[in-house]
Write a protein that holds these residues in place. Sequence first.
Motif, PDB file in Angstrom:
ATOM      1  N   GLU A   1       0.828  -1.208   0.000  1.00 28.95           N
ATOM      2  CA  GLU A   1       0.000   0.000   0.000  1.00 28.95           C
ATOM      3  C   GLU A   1       0.862   1.259   0.000  1.00 28.95           C
ATOM      4  O   GLU A   1       0.602   2.198  -0.756  1.00 28.95           O
ATOM      5  N   MET A   2       1.898   1.261   0.840  1.00 28.11           N
ATOM      6  CA  MET A   2       2.780   2.416   0.908  1.00 28.11           C
ATOM      7  C   MET A   2       3.521   2.593  -0.415  1.00 28.11           C
ATOM      8  O   MET A   2       3.613   3.699  -0.947  1.00 28.11           O
ATOM      9  N   GLY A   3       4.041   1.508  -0.973  1.00 29.56           N
ATOM     10  CA  GLY A   3       4.778   1.582  -2.226  1.00 29.56           C
ATOM     11  C   GLY A   3       3.908   2.013  -3.386  1.00 29.56           C
ATOM     12  O   GLY A   3       4.304   2.849  -4.206  1.00 29.56           O
ATOM     13  N   ASP A   4       2.703   1.467  -3.474  1.00 34.22           N
ATOM     14  CA  ASP A   4       1.798   1.824  -4.565  1.00 34.22           C
ATOM     15  C   ASP A   4       1.420   3.298  -4.517  1.00 34.22           C
ATOM     16  O   ASP A   4       1.421   3.977  -5.538  1.00 34.22           O
ATOM     17  N   SER A   5       1.106   3.789  -3.336  1.00 31.81           N
ATOM     18  CA  SER A   5       0.719   5.202  -3.234  1.00 31.81           C
ATOM     19  C   SER A   5       1.896   6.117  -3.577  1.00 31.81           C
ATOM     20  O   SER A   5       1.717   7.150  -4.220  1.00 31.81           O
ATOM     21  N   TYR A   6       3.103   5.718  -3.177  1.00 31.20           N
ATOM     22  CA  TYR A   6       4.288   6.532  -3.489  1.00 31.20           C
ATOM     23  C   TYR A   6       4.561   6.536  -4.993  1.00 31.20           C
ATOM     24  O   TYR A   6       4.810   7.585  -5.585  1.00 31.20           O
ATOM     25  N   VAL A   7       4.493   5.374  -5.621  1.00 29.59           N
ATOM     26  CA  VAL A   7       4.722   5.287  -7.074  1.00 29.59           C
ATOM     27  C   VAL A   7       3.684   6.131  -7.810  1.00 29.59           C
ATOM     28  O   VAL A   7       4.024   6.914  -8.709  1.00 29.59           O
ATOM     29  N   LYS A   8       2.436   5.988  -7.432  1.00 25.74           N
ATOM     30  CA  LYS A   8       1.371   6.740  -8.105  1.00 25.74           C
ATOM     31  C   LYS A   8       1.560   8.244  -7.965  1.00 25.74           C
ATOM     32  O   LYS A   8       1.422   8.990  -8.940  1.00 25.74           O
ATOM     33  N   SER A   9       1.916   8.700  -6.775  1.00 26.53           N
ATOM     34  CA  SER A   9       2.091  10.151  -6.575  1.00 26.53           C
ATOM     35  C   SER A   9       3.305  10.677  -7.334  1.00 26.53           C
ATOM     36  O   SER A   9       3.261  11.753  -7.921  1.00 26.53           O
ATOM     37  N   GLU A  10       4.401   9.914  -7.344  1.00 25.24           N
ATOM     38  CA  GLU A  10       5.601  10.359  -8.063  1.00 25.24           C
ATOM     39  C   GLU A  10       5.352  10.431  -9.573  1.00 25.24           C
ATOM     40  O   GLU A  10       5.769  11.375 -10.231  1.00 25.24           O
ATOM     41  N   PHE A  11       4.684   9.445 -10.118  1.00 23.75           N
ATOM     42  CA  PHE A  11       4.400   9.466 -11.549  1.00 23.75           C
ATOM     43  C   PHE A  11       3.432  10.594 -11.893  1.00 23.75           C
ATOM     44  O   PHE A  11       3.555  11.222 -12.938  1.00 23.75           O
ATOM     45  N   ARG A  12       2.469  10.872 -11.003  1.00 26.90           N
ATOM     46  CA  ARG A  12       1.560  12.004 -11.231  1.00 26.90           C
ATOM     47  C   ARG A  12       2.320  13.327 -11.207  1.00 26.90           C
ATOM     48  O   ARG A  12       2.076  14.201 -12.032  1.00 26.90           O
ATOM     49  N   LEU A  13       3.239  13.474 -10.244  1.00 25.11           N
ATOM     50  CA  LEU A  13       3.995  14.722 -10.124  1.00 25.11           C
ATOM     51  C   LEU A  13       4.905  14.966 -11.326  1.00 25.11           C
ATOM     52  O   LEU A  13       5.132  16.113 -11.709  1.00 25.11           O
ATOM     53  N   HIS A  14       5.440  13.918 -11.912  1.00 28.65           N
ATOM     54  CA  HIS A  14       6.387  14.066 -13.018  1.00 28.65           C
ATOM     55  C   HIS A  14       5.725  13.892 -14.386  1.00 28.65           C
ATOM     56  O   HIS A  14       6.411  13.840 -15.399  1.00 28.65           O
ATOM     57  N   LYS A  15       4.419  13.848 -14.412  1.00 29.25           N
ATOM     58  CA  LYS A  15       3.685  13.645 -15.661  1.00 29.25           C
ATOM     59  C   LYS A  15       3.919  14.772 -16.667  1.00 29.25           C
ATOM     60  O   LYS A  15       4.017  14.533 -17.861  1.00 29.25           O
ATOM     61  N   SER A  16       4.043  15.978 -16.177  1.00 23.63           N
ATOM     62  CA  SER A  16       4.161  17.138 -17.074  1.00 23.63           C
ATOM     63  C   SER A  16       5.608  17.570 -17.316  1.00 23.63           C
ATOM     64  O   SER A  16       5.847  18.607 -17.909  1.00 23.63           O
TER      65      SER A  16
END
Length: 135
Positions: free
Chosen positions: A49-64
């Motif tokens: 759960e911790m890893g998935d949320s971190y991966v998702k947030s990092e990819f969202r932040l670097h999307k642009s």
Amino acid sequence: MRSTILRLAESITTKPINLREAYATLLPPKPLYRSLLRAHRLLPQDLREMGDSYVKSEFRLHKSTTNPVHIIGFLSQWKLYLDTLPETNYGGKKLDAVVFEKMSPEQLGQLYELMQAAKDVYKPVEGGDNTSTKA
């Protein structure tokens, strides 16, 4: 101040980075993202759960992000993480001193918060009823 700037500009590795070689080992963002989430399925539930949320947030932040150097760095670091996942025993890995020295104060703060969150996951439950009755 000048020595700090030079230290930040130094390469983390001792050998020069071959961009063609690095690009060949990189996965495109979507397959890398999916592979990371798939690899997390093997982790214990709380770490997943911790890893998935971190991966998702990092990819969202670097999307642009549009800077190719940042994109290559981002994808290569996540690929390195993905490559180490199957062989880790969930005990962690020591952070390289060179990488640690190059971290900004904001990154150090995030690292500290991550450490605290990881410690909270493994806190022993206090006041639990461990007595059992025999019939």
